[in-house]
Design a protein around this motif. Structure first.
Motif, PDB file in Angstrom:
ATOM      1  N   LEU A 102       0.848  -1.191   0.000  1.00  0.00           N
ATOM      2  CA  LEU A 102       0.000   0.000   0.000  1.00  0.00           C
ATOM      3  C   LEU A 102       0.882   1.240   0.000  1.00  0.00           C
ATOM      4  O   LEU A 102       1.737   1.397   0.880  1.00  0.00           O
ATOM      5  N   ILE A 103       0.699   2.084  -1.014  1.00  0.00           N
ATOM      6  CA  ILE A 103       1.520   3.287  -1.130  1.00  0.00           C
ATOM      7  C   ILE A 103       0.651   4.524  -0.926  1.00  0.00           C
ATOM      8  O   ILE A 103      -0.564   4.426  -0.736  1.00  0.00           O
ATOM      9  N   ARG A 104       1.277   5.702  -0.995  1.00  0.00           N
ATOM     10  CA  ARG A 104       0.620   6.986  -0.808  1.00  0.00           C
ATOM     11  C   ARG A 104      -0.608   7.137  -1.710  1.00  0.00           C
ATOM     12  O   ARG A 104      -0.551   6.765  -2.886  1.00  0.00           O
ATOM     13  N   ASN A 145      -3.343   3.053  -1.218  1.00  0.00           N
ATOM     14  CA  ASN A 145      -3.275   2.868  -2.662  1.00  0.00           C
ATOM     15  C   ASN A 145      -2.630   1.506  -2.928  1.00  0.00           C
ATOM     16  O   ASN A 145      -1.410   1.357  -2.872  1.00  0.00           O
ATOM     17  N   ARG A 147      -1.095  -1.717  -4.523  1.00  0.00           N
ATOM     18  CA  ARG A 147      -0.234  -1.965  -5.691  1.00  0.00           C
ATOM     19  C   ARG A 147       0.228  -3.414  -5.694  1.00  0.00           C
ATOM     20  O   ARG A 147       0.562  -3.968  -4.632  1.00  0.00           O
TER      21      ARG A 147
ATOM     22  N   VAL B  13       5.940   1.463 -10.887  1.00  0.00           N
ATOM     23  CA  VAL B  13       5.002   1.773  -9.799  1.00  0.00           C
ATOM     24  C   VAL B  13       4.734   3.266  -9.792  1.00  0.00           C
ATOM     25  O   VAL B  13       5.658   4.082  -9.840  1.00  0.00           O
ATOM     26  N   LEU B  14       3.457   3.610  -9.752  1.00  0.00           N
ATOM     27  CA  LEU B  14       3.038   5.005  -9.670  1.00  0.00           C
ATOM     28  C   LEU B  14       3.699   5.670  -8.455  1.00  0.00           C
ATOM     29  O   LEU B  14       3.730   5.102  -7.378  1.00  0.00           O
ATOM     30  N   PRO B  16       3.035   8.974  -6.634  1.00  0.00           N
ATOM     31  CA  PRO B  16       2.238  10.210  -6.536  1.00  0.00           C
ATOM     32  C   PRO B  16       3.050  11.385  -5.991  1.00  0.00           C
ATOM     33  O   PRO B  16       2.863  12.526  -6.421  1.00  0.00           O
ATOM     34  N   GLN B  17       3.983  11.088  -5.079  1.00  0.00           N
ATOM     35  CA  GLN B  17       4.820  12.153  -4.523  1.00  0.00           C
ATOM     36  C   GLN B  17       5.695  12.771  -5.615  1.00  0.00           C
ATOM     37  O   GLN B  17       5.821  13.992  -5.709  1.00  0.00           O
ATOM     38  N   VAL B  70       8.289  -5.193  -3.422  1.00  0.00           N
ATOM     39  CA  VAL B  70       7.058  -5.145  -4.222  1.00  0.00           C
ATOM     40  C   VAL B  70       6.947  -3.792  -4.939  1.00  0.00           C
ATOM     41  O   VAL B  70       6.464  -3.709  -6.058  1.00  0.00           O
ATOM     42  N   ILE B  71       7.417  -2.725  -4.279  1.00  0.00           N
ATOM     43  CA  ILE B  71       7.190  -1.380  -4.820  1.00  0.00           C
ATOM     44  C   ILE B  71       8.474  -0.560  -4.986  1.00  0.00           C
ATOM     45  O   ILE B  71       8.436   0.516  -5.573  1.00  0.00           O
TER      46      ILE B  71
END
Lengths: 227, 81
Positions: A102-104, A145, A147, B13-14, B16-17, B70-71
């Motif tokens: 889970l990201i921002r 968010n 992912r 990976v998106l 947003p920041q 993962v990210i």
């Protein structure tokens, strides 16, 4: 049935989760401090919401290494049922008990609203027949968010691991995903808060039904409280 | 020795920041950006000898704690003293 609600430094929905299970679902519930190395005789482990360890590094990244999480890993490997809500979901993803991360939020905003959620058919007890096609639950998070890589998403969909999807995506989650379960079907996580949706003064009363739907496949005795 | 661990969001990976920072840069009149990514710098200072065994342990903590594979991607720079 006995429920253990974990407490980390920075957990702040531990009492809400305790109240949901002790008063709402009327089951024997206790707190387990993060320094404990045993879960005692718990049948269900609840990882509550909050900001464990101040969300330092990444949400859930440090809680994952708390002593109690070793016991939770062993418990889940033996088929024990684990349910993470909000920060609890983030911790379970960091711990590898649930896939993805889970990201921002894509808006970069902390979102605190009541969301309409589409109910997916996932388990014998979690489906639109039991819950109806849509439920309402509050969310309160800055990092919700969801992912996962393409292959991971395909696996989630093929195994019907998605529990809930946002009807109006508040955070940018991939495929509007709000909650999932593990492939084996004993670990559950969701960003929305059933623990904030079961009293008359709450914005929704769907929380008891949602928590019951998550757990009733493994604990059918819960069904008598929501009949 | 000193170790700098650099953690960045994975390319696919998106971030947003990064997008928000990119918009702010453009509003300052900075030339049009292809991408802007925001990551983390973690500085470690340790009494240890650089060896293959040490690097294996360092890679392990980078994967387990300092980054989430993962990210995120990680890399590190070791400055021997």
């Amino acid at each position: 049935m006995k429920v253990a609600v974990l407490q980390f430094p920075g957990s702040n929905c531990d009492q809400d989760a305790f109240h949901l299970f002790a008063s709402g679902l009327k089951v024997n519930t206790k707190y387990v401090w993060h320094k404990e190395t045993s879960l005692g005789d718990a049948d269900l482990v609840v990882v509550p919401g909050g900001f464990s360890y101040g969300d330092y590094l990444r949400c859930g990244a440090i809680a994952r290494f708390s002593p109690v999480m070793k016991a939770v890993q062993a418990f889940s490997q033996q088929g024990g049922v684990v349910y993470g809500i909000c920060n609890g979901f983030q911790i379970l993803c960091e711990a590898g008990l649930l896939p993805g991360a889970l990201i921002r939020n894509s808006s970069l905003e902390y979102r605190c609203i009541t969301c309409a959620l589409k109910v997916e058919t996932s388990t014998a007890s979690f489906n639109p027949n039991f819950l109806g096609a849509s439920v309402k639950l509050p969310i309160g998070h800055g990092e919700g968010n969801f992912r996962i890589d393409e292959a991971g998403l395909a696996r989630l969909e093929a195994n019907k691991q998605v529990l809930l999807r946002y009807e109006n995506n508040p955070n940018g989650s991939l495929s509007d995903i709000a909650g999932i379960r593990s492939e084996a079907g004993n670990v559950f996580g969701m960003m929305p808060h059933p623990d904030r949706a079961f009293e008359r003064f709450h914005p929704s009363m769907d929380g008891l039904k949602v928590a019951t739907a998550v757990l009733a496949t493994k604990f059918p005795e819960l069904l008598k409280h929501t009949a | 020795m000193k170790i700098s661990v650099i953690v960045t969001p994975k390319k696919n990976v998106l971030d947003p920041q990064g997008v928000a920072v990119g918009h702010a840069l453009e509003s300052l009149g900075f030339p049009k950006l292809k991408t802007t990514r925001v990551g983390k710098l973690i500085e470690l200072e340790i009494e240890a000898v650089d060896s293959p065994e040490f690097r294996t342990r360092l890679d392990q903590v980078c994967k387990d704690l300092l980054s989430n594979p993962v990210i995120e991607d990680y890399r590190y720079e070791i400055v021997a003293r």
